[in-house]
Design a protein around this motif. Structure first.
Motif, mmCIF file in Angstrom:
data_model
loop_
_atom_site.group_PDB
_atom_site.id
_atom_site.type_symbol
_atom_site.label_atom_id
_atom_site.label_comp_id
_atom_site.label_asym_id
_atom_site.label_seq_id
_atom_site.Cartn_x
_atom_site.Cartn_y
_atom_site.Cartn_z
ATOM 1 N N TYR A 1 -15.071 41.473 33.897
ATOM 2 C CA TYR A 1 -16.606 41.828 34.020
ATOM 3 C C TYR A 1 -16.333 43.037 34.741
ATOM 4 C CZ TYR A 1 -18.497 37.218 31.659
ATOM 5 O OH TYR A 1 -18.751 36.481 31.142
ATOM 6 N N LYS A 2 -17.598 44.082 34.618
ATOM 7 C CA LYS A 2 -18.137 44.674 35.948
ATOM 8 C C LYS A 2 -19.167 43.432 36.708
ATOM 9 C CE LYS A 2 -18.438 49.140 33.593
ATOM 10 N NZ LYS A 2 -19.441 50.276 33.374
ATOM 11 N N ASP B 1 -22.347 43.155 35.799
ATOM 12 C CA ASP B 1 -22.783 42.464 34.468
ATOM 13 C C ASP B 1 -22.438 40.973 34.847
ATOM 14 O OD1 ASP B 1 -23.328 44.831 33.349
ATOM 15 O OD2 ASP B 1 -21.074 45.311 32.655
ATOM 16 N N GLU C 1 -19.964 48.381 40.229
ATOM 17 C CA GLU C 1 -19.464 48.927 38.978
ATOM 18 C C GLU C 1 -17.741 48.755 38.814
ATOM 19 O OE1 GLU C 1 -19.014 51.845 41.965
ATOM 20 O OE2 GLU C 1 -20.645 50.833 41.188
ATOM 21 N N TYR C 2 -17.472 47.955 40.197
ATOM 22 C CA TYR C 2 -16.154 47.512 40.114
ATOM 23 C C TYR C 2 -15.981 46.324 39.202
ATOM 24 C CZ TYR C 2 -14.852 50.485 43.940
ATOM 25 O OH TYR C 2 -14.446 51.344 44.772
ATOM 26 N N GLN C 3 -14.391 46.266 38.787
ATOM 27 C CA GLN C 3 -13.955 45.159 37.789
ATOM 28 C C GLN C 3 -13.536 43.846 38.665
ATOM 29 O OE1 GLN C 3 -14.450 46.509 34.940
ATOM 30 N NE2 GLN C 3 -13.548 45.338 33.450
ATOM 31 N N PHE D 1 -13.330 52.524 34.048
ATOM 32 C CA PHE D 1 -13.493 50.976 34.382
ATOM 33 C C PHE D 1 -13.435 50.105 33.147
ATOM 34 C CE2 PHE D 1 -15.516 53.068 37.822
ATOM 35 C CZ PHE D 1 -14.996 52.463 39.126
ATOM 36 N N ASN D 2 -13.399 50.757 31.904
ATOM 37 C CA ASN D 2 -13.224 49.779 30.454
ATOM 38 C C ASN D 2 -12.027 50.128 29.979
ATOM 39 O OD1 ASN D 2 -15.523 48.098 30.761
ATOM 40 N ND2 ASN D 2 -16.914 49.755 30.353
#
Length: 331
Positions: free
Chosen positions: A86-87, A90, A193-195, A41-42
């Motif tokens: 972002y996640k 976050d 955790e998804y973007q 995811f990053n």
């Protein structure tokens, strides 16, 4: 920067492997390395970069500046701050408290999105809707009442309408409000955790300044990522009157074949072969009856034959409609 092999170097390497001069297993074992953590995811490919999405918000700012000014009866300025990824978990940590959030759906795209509005903007809207004349920033650190949420929801309905219009040239999505929320912990438009990709704008209502954040999950707009890359074809929607006039002029000058059907006759093949100069073919219509006029082989008119200025002529008596019927026309 990694060195990219040329075509000749690649062919030489493959030939060395086929000839046995290089053993890939031994060569790979020579290189020492350690395991590297890889966050799906990053990665650069999934860091939330969405091309041309900012154009949607540029259109929204143009629409909503006028709508909000008319709604509040005050001078409103909206400025774009910037986009960021972002996640989702976050992002929720960055929201101020209290915060007013509107969760909405983008049909037919999957999932939901949200608009977050800080307390400064929300209270400034409430003050303006109720006829307040305060020109100083409102600093109220409390939760919103039911009435205040209802007033903000009324303004957010205008926001969604303008946002829908800004999406229309790119993708005809229908935006509908699902619910209002004040507690970020109760908002789960996607798993933590998804973007998500955000766009922050500053809203100036005279002397009051607030922040509005648009949040759209990457998974929601992934199906239309290719359309976003192509950009909005505004030029295809525009109408060029000069081009239309020139096209009409050229079409009017286009040559067309017009023919008059004098009549019909049925003869045998032997009679056709026996025809000689001077023979007469009897038609099924007298010369004084209405004749069929065709344009490019399509029946269009009926007319009466005659002579005008020493030339054979045809006077149109009826116009054949598209359904095959005729209507009289005076000529």
């Amino acid at each position: 920067m990694e060195k990219i092999l040329t075509k000749a170097e690649i062919e030489a390497l493959l030939n060395a492997v086929f000839d046995g001069r290089i053993e890939p297993e031994k060569e790979l074992s020579k290189s020492e390395g350690t395991a590297v953590s890889y966050d799906l995811f990053n990665t650069e490919a999934y860091r939330g970069f969405v091309p041309n999405l900012d154009i949607v918000y540029d259109g929204f700012i143009r629409f909503n500046r006028i709508t909000l000014s008319n709604r509040l009866r005050k001078v409103v300025e909206i400025k774009k701050v910037g986009a960021r990824s972002y996640k989702f978990d976050d992002f929720l940590q960055t929201l101020p408290s209290p915060v007013c959030m509107a969760i909405f759906k983008l049909d037919p795209l999957k999932g939901a999105a949200l608009i977050a509005m800080d307390s400064s903007l929300a209270f400034a809207i409430v003050d303006s809707v109720l006829g307040g004349t305060s020109r100083t920033a409102l600093a109220l650190n409390r939760l919103f009442t039911t009435l205040e949420l209802r007033l903000v929801e009324m303004v957010l309905a205008d926001v969604l309408a303008d946002l829908e219009k800004s999406w229309a040239p790119l993708y005809p999505a229908k935006l509908s409000l699902l619910r209002m929320e004040m507690n970020p912990r109760l908002v789960t438009i996607v798993p933590p955790e998804y973007q998500v990709v955000t766009m922050t704008v500053k809203v100036h209502i005279e002397e009051n300044v607030g922040t509005m954040i648009f949040v759209v999950p990457i998974m929601t707009i992934e199906p239309i990522r290719d359309k976003l890359k192509e950009g909005m074809q505004f030029d295809l929607m525009a109408i060029d009157p000069q081009w239309s006039y020139r096209l009409s002029s050229e079409i009017l000058d286009a040559p067309m074949e017009l023919s008059v059907e004098l009549g019909n006759s049925t003869i045998s093949l032997r009679e056709l072969l026996d025809l000689e100069v001077g023979d007469t073919i009897m038609l099924d219509k007298p010369c004084t009856s209405e004749l069929l006029v065709k344009v490019e082989g399509v029946p269009k008119y009926q007319g009466i034959p005659g002579i005008r200025h020493g030339n054979k002529a045809m006077q149109i008596s009826d116009i054949i409609s598209t359904k095959g019927s005729t209507r009289e026309r005076q000529v």
